[in-house]
Design an enzyme around this catalytic site. Structure first.
Site, PDB file in Angstrom:
ATOM      1  N   PRO A  89      -0.697  -1.071  -7.446  1.00 40.60           N
ATOM      2  CA  PRO A  89       0.705  -1.301  -7.830  1.00 40.60           C
ATOM      3  C   PRO A  89       1.218  -0.296  -8.865  1.00 40.60           C
ATOM      4  O   PRO A  89       2.413  -0.186  -9.057  1.00 40.60           O
ATOM      5  CB  PRO A  89       0.703  -2.732  -8.400  1.00 40.60           C
ATOM      6  CG  PRO A  89      -0.713  -3.070  -8.665  1.00 40.60           C
ATOM      7  CD  PRO A  89      -1.567  -2.203  -7.793  1.00 40.60           C
ATOM      8  N   GLU A 116      -8.225  -7.288 -10.671  1.00 43.00           N
ATOM      9  CA  GLU A 116      -7.214  -6.678 -11.554  1.00 43.00           C
ATOM     10  C   GLU A 116      -7.064  -5.182 -11.319  1.00 43.00           C
ATOM     11  O   GLU A 116      -6.342  -4.513 -12.041  1.00 43.00           O
ATOM     12  CB  GLU A 116      -7.572  -6.942 -13.017  1.00 43.00           C
ATOM     13  CG  GLU A 116      -7.440  -8.395 -13.416  1.00 43.00           C
ATOM     14  CD  GLU A 116      -6.052  -8.957 -13.125  1.00 43.00           C
ATOM     15  OE1 GLU A 116      -5.077  -8.442 -13.674  1.00 43.00           O
ATOM     16  OE2 GLU A 116      -5.972  -9.899 -12.315  1.00 43.00           O
ATOM     17  N   ARG A 153       2.587   5.358  13.516  1.00 39.91           N
ATOM     18  CA  ARG A 153       3.694   5.351  14.477  1.00 39.91           C
ATOM     19  C   ARG A 153       4.376   6.710  14.591  1.00 39.91           C
ATOM     20  O   ARG A 153       5.166   6.931  15.504  1.00 39.91           O
ATOM     21  CB  ARG A 153       4.701   4.245  14.161  1.00 39.91           C
ATOM     22  CG  ARG A 153       5.383   4.373  12.838  1.00 39.91           C
ATOM     23  CD  ARG A 153       6.146   3.097  12.502  1.00 39.91           C
ATOM     24  NE  ARG A 153       7.317   2.917  13.346  1.00 39.91           N
ATOM     25  CZ  ARG A 153       8.442   3.597  13.211  1.00 39.91           C
ATOM     26  NH1 ARG A 153       8.546   4.524  12.272  1.00 39.91           N
ATOM     27  NH2 ARG A 153       9.467   3.379  14.007  1.00 39.91           N
ATOM     28  N   ASP A 168      15.159   6.170  13.309  1.00 38.33           N
ATOM     29  CA  ASP A 168      14.851   5.026  12.451  1.00 38.33           C
ATOM     30  C   ASP A 168      15.587   5.060  11.139  1.00 38.33           C
ATOM     31  O   ASP A 168      15.946   6.101  10.645  1.00 38.33           O
ATOM     32  CB  ASP A 168      13.381   5.052  12.026  1.00 38.33           C
ATOM     33  CG  ASP A 168      12.461   4.744  13.147  1.00 38.33           C
ATOM     34  OD1 ASP A 168      12.917   4.176  14.128  1.00 38.33           O
ATOM     35  OD2 ASP A 168      11.273   5.095  13.005  1.00 38.33           O
TER      36      ASP A 168
HETATM   37  N1  ADE Z   1      -2.428  -3.728  -4.760  1.00 42.28           N
HETATM   38  C1  ADE Z   1      -1.820  -4.778  -5.334  1.00 42.28           C
HETATM   39  N2  ADE Z   1      -0.492  -4.655  -5.296  1.00 42.28           N
HETATM   40  C2  ADE Z   1      -0.226  -3.473  -4.671  1.00 42.28           C
HETATM   41  C3  ADE Z   1       0.961  -2.773  -4.331  1.00 42.28           C
HETATM   42  N3  ADE Z   1       2.175  -3.247  -4.629  1.00 42.28           N
HETATM   43  N4  ADE Z   1       0.846  -1.599  -3.691  1.00 42.28           N
HETATM   44  C4  ADE Z   1      -0.365  -1.091  -3.411  1.00 42.28           C
HETATM   45  N5  ADE Z   1      -1.527  -1.710  -3.714  1.00 42.28           N
HETATM   46  C5  ADE Z   1      -1.463  -2.884  -4.330  1.00 42.28           C
END
Ligand code: ADE
Length: 243
Positions: A89, A116, A153, A168
């Site tokens: 994330p 985590e 794709r 697209d």
């Molecule tokens: N792992 C946990 N959340 C994530 C996200 N938003 N993007 C990529 N990997 C992740």
């Protein structure tokens, strides 16, 4: 394209890749997908891949030595991966331009975490960290699958019609125009007349305007980087003046 995914849940990845278009692409050999268990790189007697964070705090962190052994394994194979991508994330947001760049590679190695996240020292061993959006998943597997779907794709032979992705959303820098199919009227809502007219030039122009309007209403941020003609700009100006 070859995809190698390291994860604690390889079945999540391989099951997904057995069905639908990815499954067919896999069978045809247009792509190959190899999901591998990160746990086999644990080298203590408890098979531990994670540990508690230094400095305290909740959750568990995937050990750098475990992940680096996986990276060493894949780097030693032929063909070695063009990129080693950590799904996280805190990574760079996945976008269609990044997808297009990655789809041009021969071998992508994806590393999906759980808990985590990873020991931060892993950053030095990967080519990039990628996030699929501003939300936190329970692990990187769905993110890895999103990256696989989006890139696969674009590979010739994966989609049915050779170029059905050219119009697209995002590939033009705009959101896609609305599509309709039978019935011509549903619950009192008719398909826009123009689409039944058979007038291709007018349909193309209507679709462009719809795409511009949708993007203005829903994702105005995209207009800053979209390729726009003078005619597009004039139409957007008209729409802005209407409101
Ligand atoms: N792992 C946990 N959340 C994530 C996200 N938003 N993007 C990529 N990997 C992740």
């Amino acid at each position: 394209m070859k995809y190698t995914v390291y994860t604690l849940f390889p079945q999540l990845i391989s099951l997904w890749a057995q069905e639908a278009l990815l499954g067919r692409a896999n069978e045809k050999g247009v792509i190959s997908l190899d999901a591998r268990d990160l746990r086999k790189f644990a080298n203590d007697k408890h098979n531990r891949v994670d540990d508690t964070p230094y400095g305290g705090g909740a959750g568990m962190v995937i050990r750098v030595d475990v992940a680096v052994r996986a990276i060493e394994e894949i780097r030693a194979e032929t063909p070695p991966p063009d990129e080693i991508i950590l799904l996280s994330p805190v990574g760079e947001p996945l976008s269609q331009p990044m997808v297009e760049e990655l789809a041009g590679k021969d071998h992508l190695c994806l590393i999906a975490g759980r808990y985590e996240g990873f020991d931060a020292r892993l950053e030095a061993y990967v080519s990039r960290e990628v996030s699929i959006g501003d939300f936190v998943l329970m692990g990187g597997e769905v993110a890895a699958l999103a990256l696989i779907e989006a890139t696969a794709r674009l590979i010739p032979g994966v989609l049915g019609a050779a170029d059905s992705h050219h119009q697209d959303s995002f590939s033009t820098g705009l959101l896609d125009y609305p599509e309709y199919t039978r019935p011509t009227s549903f619950d009192g809502i008719a398909v826009p007349e123009i689409l039944l007219s058979g007038h291709h030039q007018k349909i193309r122009s209507w679709r462009r305007k719809q795409a511009l309007q949708r993007t203005l209403e829903r994702r105005p941020d995209l207009l800053d980087s979209a390729e726009l003609t003078d005619e597009d700009r004039a139409y957007l100006e008209e729409l802005r003046n209407e409101t």
